[in-house]
Design an enzyme around this catalytic site. Structure first.
Site, mmCIF file in Angstrom:
data_model
loop_
_atom_site.group_PDB
_atom_site.id
_atom_site.type_symbol
_atom_site.label_atom_id
_atom_site.label_comp_id
_atom_site.label_asym_id
_atom_site.label_seq_id
_atom_site.Cartn_x
_atom_site.Cartn_y
_atom_site.Cartn_z
ATOM 1 C CG ASN A 6 83.063 43.666 -7.987
ATOM 2 O OD1 ASN A 6 82.187 43.405 -7.168
ATOM 3 N ND2 ASN A 6 84.291 43.974 -7.616
ATOM 4 C CG HIS A 9 77.833 47.264 -4.870
ATOM 5 N ND1 HIS A 9 78.877 47.279 -3.993
ATOM 6 C CD2 HIS A 9 77.873 48.459 -5.493
ATOM 7 C CE1 HIS A 9 79.520 48.427 -4.083
ATOM 8 N NE2 HIS A 9 78.927 49.168 -4.997
ATOM 9 C CG HIS A 42 87.674 43.142 -2.635
ATOM 10 N ND1 HIS A 42 87.888 44.504 -2.572
ATOM 11 C CD2 HIS A 42 88.634 42.587 -1.855
ATOM 12 C CE1 HIS A 42 88.930 44.750 -1.788
ATOM 13 N NE2 HIS A 42 89.386 43.595 -1.336
ATOM 14 N NE ARG A 44 86.665 46.011 2.372
ATOM 15 C CZ ARG A 44 87.442 47.062 2.059
ATOM 16 N NH1 ARG A 44 87.545 47.465 0.818
ATOM 17 N NH2 ARG A 44 88.067 47.722 3.000
ATOM 18 N NE ARG A 48 83.809 47.598 3.876
ATOM 19 C CZ ARG A 48 84.482 48.701 3.519
ATOM 20 N NH1 ARG A 48 84.170 49.333 2.409
ATOM 21 N NH2 ARG A 48 85.444 49.182 4.267
ATOM 22 C CD GLU A 69 88.429 43.323 -7.119
ATOM 23 O OE1 GLU A 69 88.151 43.920 -6.062
ATOM 24 O OE2 GLU A 69 88.045 43.710 -8.218
ATOM 25 C CB THR A 100 89.756 49.367 -4.058
ATOM 26 O OG1 THR A 100 89.033 48.198 -3.694
ATOM 27 C CG2 THR A 100 91.238 49.085 -3.992
ATOM 28 C CD GLU A 153 91.116 45.815 -12.174
ATOM 29 O OE1 GLU A 153 91.212 44.649 -11.750
ATOM 30 O OE2 GLU A 153 90.128 46.557 -11.969
ATOM 31 C CG HIS A 191 87.611 51.835 -8.803
ATOM 32 N ND1 HIS A 191 86.918 52.950 -8.407
ATOM 33 C CD2 HIS A 191 87.687 51.030 -7.725
ATOM 34 C CE1 HIS A 191 86.609 52.834 -7.126
ATOM 35 N NE2 HIS A 191 87.055 51.673 -6.691
HETATM 36 N N1 PXP Z 1 88.625 46.690 -9.973
HETATM 37 C C1 PXP Z 1 89.004 46.652 -8.675
HETATM 38 C C2 PXP Z 1 90.376 46.165 -8.350
HETATM 39 C C3 PXP Z 1 88.129 47.032 -7.638
HETATM 40 O O1 PXP Z 1 88.534 46.981 -6.359
HETATM 41 C C4 PXP Z 1 86.826 47.434 -7.986
HETATM 42 C C5 PXP Z 1 85.851 47.809 -6.907
HETATM 43 O O2 PXP Z 1 85.585 46.730 -6.093
HETATM 44 C C6 PXP Z 1 86.466 47.434 -9.348
HETATM 45 C C7 PXP Z 1 87.381 47.080 -10.313
HETATM 46 C C8 PXP Z 1 85.088 47.788 -9.791
HETATM 47 O O3 PXP Z 1 84.827 49.136 -9.524
HETATM 48 P P1 PXP Z 1 83.332 49.649 -9.639
HETATM 49 O O4 PXP Z 1 82.533 48.925 -8.604
HETATM 50 O O5 PXP Z 1 83.459 51.114 -9.377
HETATM 51 O O6 PXP Z 1 82.860 49.332 -11.029
#
Ligand code: PXP
Length: 248
Positions: A6, A9, A42, A44, A48, A69, A100, A153, A191
């Site tokens: 992901n 960031h 994602h 959003r 953001r 996402e 999330t 997930e 997550h």
């Molecule tokens: N899975 C989902 C559905 C999420 O919303 C996120 C965070 O955006 C992640 C995985 C990844 O989480 P992390 O950034 O804590 O690794």
């Protein structure tokens, strides 16, 4: 095991300055070069971090697969349907949340469930694989299967918070993974996963995909810092040498 990265960031850092760098699309290509099986972003409702244009660019640049996402907002669903990423992961969204914070609250609000059912159908009709981000809870997993999702997930946040004393949370994940698989759902997880807490989750036999963002982007900042500073050192020092040889 598929490892999806992901890159939200990266866009968070870019948005902090409102410029064009760092570019999540460039980061996605580096993730793929390093062995990622897929790229996750994602989009959003509050935009953001990732922007619509990022998703459009990723839809054509990603060479592995794109996992988008999204919540059930109409315009974002429409964008997903038009871009047809390999996979869409439906997630809950709250305006003030930092990230999330929980899985989809299936079974608590008939309107929300109906919106989700419509969203799953719309995405599936467009040929997109659909995953639902859920807490490791038997009832919610059964409701996910009933909505027609391809996958769930499992939210690993509580497990990660409890780690290393996470036996109970790991058992919950293991039970949920078995239950989902027995209903014909593919099982993903994500997550809060990092280098220390990921092995027990990666060992769960039903889990076939991990989505990891924060810890990897944070680590990338650290392992890349020396090189980034050294590059600037070289450019600044070279400019001073040029200035000295050019004379006053
Ligand atoms: N899975 C989902 C559905 C999420 O919303 C996120 C965070 O955006 C992640 C995985 C990844 O989480 P992390 O950034 O804590 O690794």
């Amino acid at each position: 095991m598929r490892l999806y990265i992901n890159v939200d960031h990266v866009a968070t850092v870019r948005q902090a300055r409102g410029t064009t760098e760092p570019d999540p699309v460039e980061a996605a290509a580096l993730c793929e070069r390093a062995g990622a099986d897929g790229i996750t972003v994602h989009l959003r409702e509050d935009r953001r971090h990732i922007q619509d244009e990022d998703v459009r660019r990723l839809a054509t640049s990603v060479r592995t697969v794109l996992n988008l996402e999204l919540a059930t907002a109409d315009e974002i669903l429409a964008l997903a349907v038009s871009l047809r990423p390999h996979q869409a992961t439906l997630v809950p969204e709250r305006r003030m949340e930092i990230t999330t914070e929980g899985g989809l609250p299936l079974g608590t609000d008939p309107d929300g469930d109906r919106r989700l059912r419509d969203a799953v159908a719309r995405l599936k009709d467009a040929g997109i694989r659909v995953s639902l981000f859920v807490d490791p809870d038997a009832d919610i997993i059964e409701r996910s299967a009933d909505l027609g999702a391809h996958a769930v997930e499992l939210h690993t946040g509580r497990y990660c918070l409890a780690f290393p004393d996470a036996r109970r949370e790991l058992d919950r994940l293991a039970t949920a993974a078995r239950h989902a698989a027995s209903l014909g759902l593919a099982v993903h997880a994500g997550h809060g996963l990092n280098l220390a807490n990921v092995p027990p989750v990666a060992r769960l036999p039903e889990v076939e995909e991990l989505n990891i963002g924060h810890s990897i982007i944070g680590r990338a900042v650290m392992v890349g810092m020396e090189r980034a500073v050294a590059e600037m050192r070289v450019v600044v020092d070279a400019a001073r040498v040029d200035q000295a040889s050019a004379g006053p």
